[in-house]
Design an enzyme around this catalytic site. Structure first.
Site, PDB file in Angstrom:
ATOM      1  N   ARG A   1       0.838  -1.193   0.000  1.00  0.00           N
ATOM      2  CA  ARG A   1       0.000   0.000   0.000  1.00  0.00           C
ATOM      3  C   ARG A   1       0.878   1.250   0.000  1.00  0.00           C
ATOM      4  NH1 ARG A   1      -1.774   0.643   4.448  1.00  0.00           N
ATOM      5  NH2 ARG A   1      -1.070  -1.256   5.480  1.00  0.00           N
TER       6      ARG A   1
ATOM      7  N   TYR B   1      -1.970  -3.206  -6.810  1.00  0.00           N
ATOM      8  CA  TYR B   1      -1.676  -3.979  -5.599  1.00  0.00           C
ATOM      9  C   TYR B   1      -2.867  -4.011  -4.629  1.00  0.00           C
ATOM     10  CZ  TYR B   1      -0.362  -5.265  -1.022  1.00  0.00           C
ATOM     11  OH  TYR B   1      -0.397  -5.881   0.207  1.00  0.00           O
TER      12      TYR B   1
ATOM     13  N   LYS C   1      -9.654  -2.277   2.181  1.00  0.00           N
ATOM     14  CA  LYS C   1      -9.312  -1.182   3.076  1.00  0.00           C
ATOM     15  C   LYS C   1     -10.097   0.093   2.713  1.00  0.00           C
ATOM     16  CE  LYS C   1      -6.879  -3.711   5.660  1.00  0.00           C
ATOM     17  NZ  LYS C   1      -5.682  -4.346   5.372  1.00  0.00           N
TER      18      LYS C   1
ATOM     19  N   HIS D   1     -10.131  -2.789  11.924  1.00  0.00           N
ATOM     20  CA  HIS D   1      -9.085  -3.641  11.340  1.00  0.00           C
ATOM     21  C   HIS D   1      -8.829  -4.800  12.303  1.00  0.00           C
ATOM     22  CE1 HIS D   1      -4.701  -3.702   9.541  1.00  0.00           C
ATOM     23  NE2 HIS D   1      -5.482  -4.552   8.931  1.00  0.00           N
TER      24      HIS D   1
ATOM     25  N   SER E   1      -0.961  -3.957  10.298  1.00  0.00           N
ATOM     26  CA  SER E   1      -0.675  -4.826   9.154  1.00  0.00           C
ATOM     27  C   SER E   1       0.576  -5.665   9.400  1.00  0.00           C
ATOM     28  CB  SER E   1      -0.478  -3.967   7.908  1.00  0.00           C
ATOM     29  OG  SER E   1      -1.628  -3.183   7.691  1.00  0.00           O
TER      30      SER E   1
ATOM     31  N   CYS F   1       1.103  -8.012  11.557  1.00  0.00           N
ATOM     32  CA  CYS F   1       1.425  -8.216  12.969  1.00  0.00           C
ATOM     33  C   CYS F   1       0.665  -9.389  13.577  1.00  0.00           C
ATOM     34  CB  CYS F   1       1.177  -6.939  13.762  1.00  0.00           C
ATOM     35  SG  CYS F   1       2.372  -5.650  13.382  1.00  0.00           S
TER      36      CYS F   1
ATOM     37  N   ASP G   1      -9.119 -10.057   9.012  1.00  0.00           N
ATOM     38  CA  ASP G   1      -8.587  -8.710   8.758  1.00  0.00           C
ATOM     39  C   ASP G   1      -9.552  -7.585   9.143  1.00  0.00           C
ATOM     40  OD1 ASP G   1      -6.244  -7.301   7.704  1.00  0.00           O
ATOM     41  OD2 ASP G   1      -7.540  -6.614   6.081  1.00  0.00           O
TER      42      ASP G   1
ATOM     43  N   ARG H   1       1.759 -12.155  -1.148  1.00  0.00           N
ATOM     44  CA  ARG H   1       0.465 -12.541  -0.571  1.00  0.00           C
ATOM     45  C   ARG H   1      -0.175 -13.720  -1.284  1.00  0.00           C
ATOM     46  NH1 ARG H   1      -1.726  -9.072   3.826  1.00  0.00           N
ATOM     47  NH2 ARG H   1      -0.056  -7.576   4.095  1.00  0.00           N
TER      48      ARG H   1
HETATM   49  P1  GTP Z   1      -2.221  -8.030   7.276  1.00  0.00           P
HETATM   50  O1  GTP Z   1      -2.796  -9.021   6.336  1.00  0.00           O
HETATM   51  O2  GTP Z   1      -1.144  -7.183   6.645  1.00  0.00           O
HETATM   52  O3  GTP Z   1      -3.245  -7.166   7.934  1.00  0.00           O
HETATM   53  O4  GTP Z   1      -1.361  -8.853   8.383  1.00  0.00           O
HETATM   54  P2  GTP Z   1      -1.759  -9.788   9.622  1.00  0.00           P
HETATM   55  O5  GTP Z   1      -1.977  -8.943  10.835  1.00  0.00           O
HETATM   56  O6  GTP Z   1      -2.843 -10.720   9.249  1.00  0.00           O
HETATM   57  O7  GTP Z   1      -0.387 -10.578   9.885  1.00  0.00           O
HETATM   58  P3  GTP Z   1      -0.026 -12.128   9.680  1.00  0.00           P
HETATM   59  O8  GTP Z   1      -0.828 -13.044  10.546  1.00  0.00           O
HETATM   60  O9  GTP Z   1      -0.034 -12.407   8.234  1.00  0.00           O
HETATM   61  O10 GTP Z   1       1.471 -12.169  10.231  1.00  0.00           O
HETATM   62  C1  GTP Z   1       2.485 -11.346   9.718  1.00  0.00           C
HETATM   63  C2  GTP Z   1       3.843 -11.861  10.126  1.00  0.00           C
HETATM   64  O11 GTP Z   1       3.937 -11.982  11.545  1.00  0.00           O
HETATM   65  C3  GTP Z   1       4.143 -13.226   9.551  1.00  0.00           C
HETATM   66  O12 GTP Z   1       5.480 -13.261   9.083  1.00  0.00           O
HETATM   67  C4  GTP Z   1       3.975 -14.153  10.724  1.00  0.00           C
HETATM   68  O13 GTP Z   1       4.776 -15.295  10.605  1.00  0.00           O
HETATM   69  C5  GTP Z   1       4.360 -13.282  11.908  1.00  0.00           C
HETATM   70  N1  GTP Z   1       3.648 -13.693  13.146  1.00  0.00           N
HETATM   71  C6  GTP Z   1       2.321 -13.919  13.270  1.00  0.00           C
HETATM   72  N2  GTP Z   1       1.992 -14.318  14.535  1.00  0.00           N
HETATM   73  C7  GTP Z   1       3.153 -14.309  15.230  1.00  0.00           C
HETATM   74  C8  GTP Z   1       3.487 -14.619  16.595  1.00  0.00           C
HETATM   75  O14 GTP Z   1       2.647 -14.969  17.423  1.00  0.00           O
HETATM   76  N3  GTP Z   1       4.800 -14.488  16.954  1.00  0.00           N
HETATM   77  C9  GTP Z   1       5.753 -14.080  16.056  1.00  0.00           C
HETATM   78  N4  GTP Z   1       7.009 -13.977  16.490  1.00  0.00           N
HETATM   79  N5  GTP Z   1       5.480 -13.805  14.755  1.00  0.00           N
HETATM   80  C10 GTP Z   1       4.202 -13.909  14.355  1.00  0.00           C
HETATM   81  C1  SPV Z   2      -2.838  -4.745   5.239  1.00  0.00           C
HETATM   82  O1  SPV Z   2      -1.883  -4.111   4.755  1.00  0.00           O
HETATM   83  O2  SPV Z   2      -3.302  -4.502   6.385  1.00  0.00           O
HETATM   84  C2  SPV Z   2      -3.464  -5.837   4.479  1.00  0.00           C
HETATM   85  C3  SPV Z   2      -3.093  -5.992   3.079  1.00  0.00           C
HETATM   86  O3  SPV Z   2      -4.309  -6.533   5.001  1.00  0.00           O
HETATM   87  S1  SPV Z   2      -3.891  -4.834   2.067  1.00  0.00           S
HETATM   88  O4  SPV Z   2      -5.056  -5.451   1.453  1.00  0.00           O
HETATM   89  O5  SPV Z   2      -2.951  -4.446   1.018  1.00  0.00           O
HETATM   90  O6  SPV Z   2      -4.296  -3.684   2.830  1.00  0.00           O
HETATM   91 MN    MN Z   3      -4.739  -5.847   7.147  1.00  0.00          MN
END
Ligand code: GTP
Ligand code: SPV
Ligand code: MN
Length: 597
Positions: free
Chosen positions: A71, A199, A208, A228, A250, A252, A279, A377
């Site tokens: 983004r 993207y 979003k 979110h 994001s 996290c 999400d 992704r």
């Molecule tokens: P968006 O789709 O961008 O909103 O992200 P999200 O909040 O859904 O994050 P996602 O679950 O995809 O995790 C992002 C990164 O954090 C990945 O590389 C995971 O492996 C890492 N991660 C997720 N949960 C944990 C955790 O409990 N501990 C650690 N150390 N890393 C984590």
């Molecule tokens: C984020 O960035 O929080 C996502 C991916 O979930 S996007 O759809 O690009 O916003």
């Molecule tokens: Mn997100």
């Protein structure tokens, strides 16, 4: 053929087609036959590459322009009438300027391409939570992703009828040049214009742009919340299911928490996790006085790197078929691979930058060359997730027992704490800070304040947004309790202290117990923390002293943190509710008393 009965919609489509000048206008019906046609067209034009169909049935590979992989928050604007309505944390442009600037880029931008008309529903078609949008786009990739991420086509147009309300979403990839990129929101016109990017969050306008920025504006007017947040259910051995939401910035950990697998040590307790959303959550006050949540999306647009059969087997299962992979490594054997994924990488492949890639490759500085972009992704249908909740499409949503905020903090924030009440919980959400990730362009690792994980997504002045959260508290007769977590605290050598992923259930267990008025806790200036041995750590072998570090609250560090909070709050001037300052002052007082003692 799709037969549109909505005169207003037809007139708008004609007007936008006159501006963008596509070769043709195609109304998307949402059928399987149409999907095949679109896939074939995308393959013929080179936008999609079919993967090995035996290993990956129905799956495709896609690579976006290397300048277009996250983004672009600096090109994202809220075009409200006054800059005060957008607030200090959003970019603002007047609606007149916004339409004029973007129109020069949209002008003739679809020549040589078709314009697709994608009617989509955020939320199950016909649910009281749901909102309809129509995206006009010249990207087949966008159409195919929208088909996974939302409910599209004839059923939505039927629902819209002859005069239903919808968000007007105009998208063109134009020439994909950053100089010609703008993501504009006109909340007062219920309109989104996005140009110059293909993207995810910039181009899949239901996500979003509509479900957070426009919806948050509407939610304030209509007394609900657009957040979110992931939504998950925890089923207890007796069969009772309790639901929680969690807002993390994001990349996290929302997708991972939403799909967690109970750790070995807790298996005996017989918990089961149900995924409702990963999400976005739309939340309304139910007839029973509780807060009810609905996932407006129909698919997952998840981060690939770090996802594997150990960290998130449910995500791996969800993406086994009918999935689009974007900016990962494409193996020469038509496989996909990414850093910290499953198995060994293919011997030869093409990286996200469209360059030849071999395992072990190093750049001129001796650093490993990434096969996949850190924000690469997968787009997978939610229904394919093994833990998808039987209630994930329930038109009424699911009742929420606890709400969790969190961020990525190496230091300061303990593993978990509970706020004292709703207003304090709003303060805790409003003061979330987190290290930047690759999900948006910018310096990775830098700590920024990201209240409620909404800093890039709130469609109006965040001072008013905090006020709306405070007001909502008074409107929810049986509000959920509010918590804060941090899975990312590190030791001196930079290693994560907490194993995370499935083990996070141990924290959820305490959170749910506290929500029922059970669970042991100790009071600290920042909130309630788990009392000694209150977290069930059966089967978890942590080095001695780790839990103490994870649950440490350093009053002097928290006092120093107040400077950053104050500077952040001050930006909002008179738009900041007095109650937030009252919360700030009482925390300061509690910390002072604690330090003195
Ligand atoms: P968006 O789709 O961008 O909103 O992200 P999200 O909040 O859904 O994050 P996602 O679950 O995809 O995790 C992002 C990164 O954090 C990945 O590389 C995971 O492996 C890492 N991660 C997720 N949960 C944990 C955790 O409990 N501990 C650690 N150390 N890393 C984590
Ligand atoms: C984020 O960035 O929080 C996502 C991916 O979930 S996007 O759809 O690009 O916003
Ligand atoms: Mn997100």
């Amino acid at each position: 053929m799709v037969n549109c009965q909505h005169a207003g919609l037809k007139a708008w489509v004609d007007e936008m087609a006159a501006l963008c000048q596509p070769d043709g206008v195609i109304w998307v019906d949402g059928s399987e036959a149409e999907k095949k046609v679109l896939e074939n067209r995308a393959v013929a034009r080179g936008f999609l590459i079919p993967l090995d169909q035996e290993r990956y049935p129905g799956c495709f590979y896609s690579r976006s322009n290397p300048n277009d992989v996250a983004r672009t928050e600096h090109l994202t604007y809220i075009c409200a009438q006054s800059p005060e309505d957008a607030g200090p944390t959003n970019n603002w442009m007047s609606p007149e300027d916004g339409y004029a600037k973007a129109a020069t880029i949209f002008q003739g931008s679809m020549k040589g391409r078709n314009m697709y008309v994608v009617a989509f529903s955020m939320g199950p078609v016909g649910s009281p939570f749901s909102k309809i949008g129509v995206e006009l786009t010249d990207s087949v990739y966008v159409v195919l992703n929208m088909r996974i991420m939302t409910r599209v086509g004839r059923k939505v147009l039927d629902r819209l009828g002859t005069d239903g309300e919808f968000t007007k979403c105009l998208h063109s990839k134009a020439d994909l040049d950053v100089k010609h990129r703008l993501v504009l929101h006109f909340p007062q016109d219920n309109t989104i214009w996005s140009v110059g990017s293909a993207y995810g969050g910039n181009a899949l306008l239901g996500k979003k742009c509509l479900a957070l920025r426009i919806a948050s504006w509407q939610a304030r007017k209509e007394n609900w919340l657009a957040e979110h947040m992931l939504i998950l259910g925890v089923e207890h051995p007796g069969g009772q299911v309790e639901y929680v939401t969690a807002a993390f910035p994001s990349a996290c950990g929302k997708t991972n928490l939403a799909m967690l697998i109970p750790p070995e040590g807790l298996k005996a307790k017989g918990y089961r996790i149900w995924t409702v959303g990963d999400d976005i959550a739309w939340l309304r006050v139910g007839a029973d006085g509780r807060l009810w949540a609905c996932n407006p999306e129909a698919g997952f647009f998840g981060v690939a790197p770090g996802t594997n059969s150990k960290t998130n087997p449910n995500a791996m299962a969800a993406m086994r078929k009918n999935t689009i992979f974007t900016n990962v490594l494409l193996g020469d054997d038509l496989s996909v691979w990414w850093e910290d994924g499953d198995g060994a990488p293919p011997a030869l492949g093409t990286s996200w930058e469209a360059k030849v890639w071999k395992p072990g490759m190093k750049d001129e500085n001796g650093k490993p060359v990434l096969a996949a972009h850190p924000n690469s992704r997968f787009t997978a249908p939610a229904g394919q997730c093994p833990t998808i909740s039987p209630n994930w499409e329930n038109p009424e949503g699911v009742p929420i027992s606890a709400m969790i905020f969190g961020g990525r903090r190496e230091r300061l924030a303990p593993l978990v704490f509970e706020s004292f009440d709703w207003n304090h919980g709003v303060y805790v959400g409003a003061t979330v800070a987190s290290e930047r990730t690759a999900a948006a362009m910018g310096a990775v690792g830098e700590v920024r304040r990201d209240p409620m994980a909404m800093i890039p997504f709130c469609g109006y002045n965040m001072g008013d947004y905090f006020g709306h959260w405070l007001d909502m508290g008074a409107k929810i007769p049986r509000p959920p309790k509010i918590f804060h977590v941090n899975w990312f605290r590190k030791d001196e050598s930079g290693k994560f202290l907490w194993p995370g992923y499935g083990e996070n259930l141990r924290v959820l267990e305490w959170i749910l117990a506290r929500s029922r008025g059970e669970g042991r806790a100790r009071k600290t200036p920042i909130g309630w923390l788990p009392a000694k041995d209150a977290l069930d750590l059966t089967g978890l072998d942590l080095p001695a002293g780790t839990m103490d570090k994870l649950l440490e609250v350093k009053n002097d560090e928290w006092t120093r943190e107040l400077d950053g909070v104050k500077a952040f709050f001050l930006q909002f001037g008179s738009r900041m509710p007095q109650e937030m300052w009252r919360q700030f002052e009482s925390l300061k007082e509690r910390l002072k008393t604690a330090v003195a003692a």
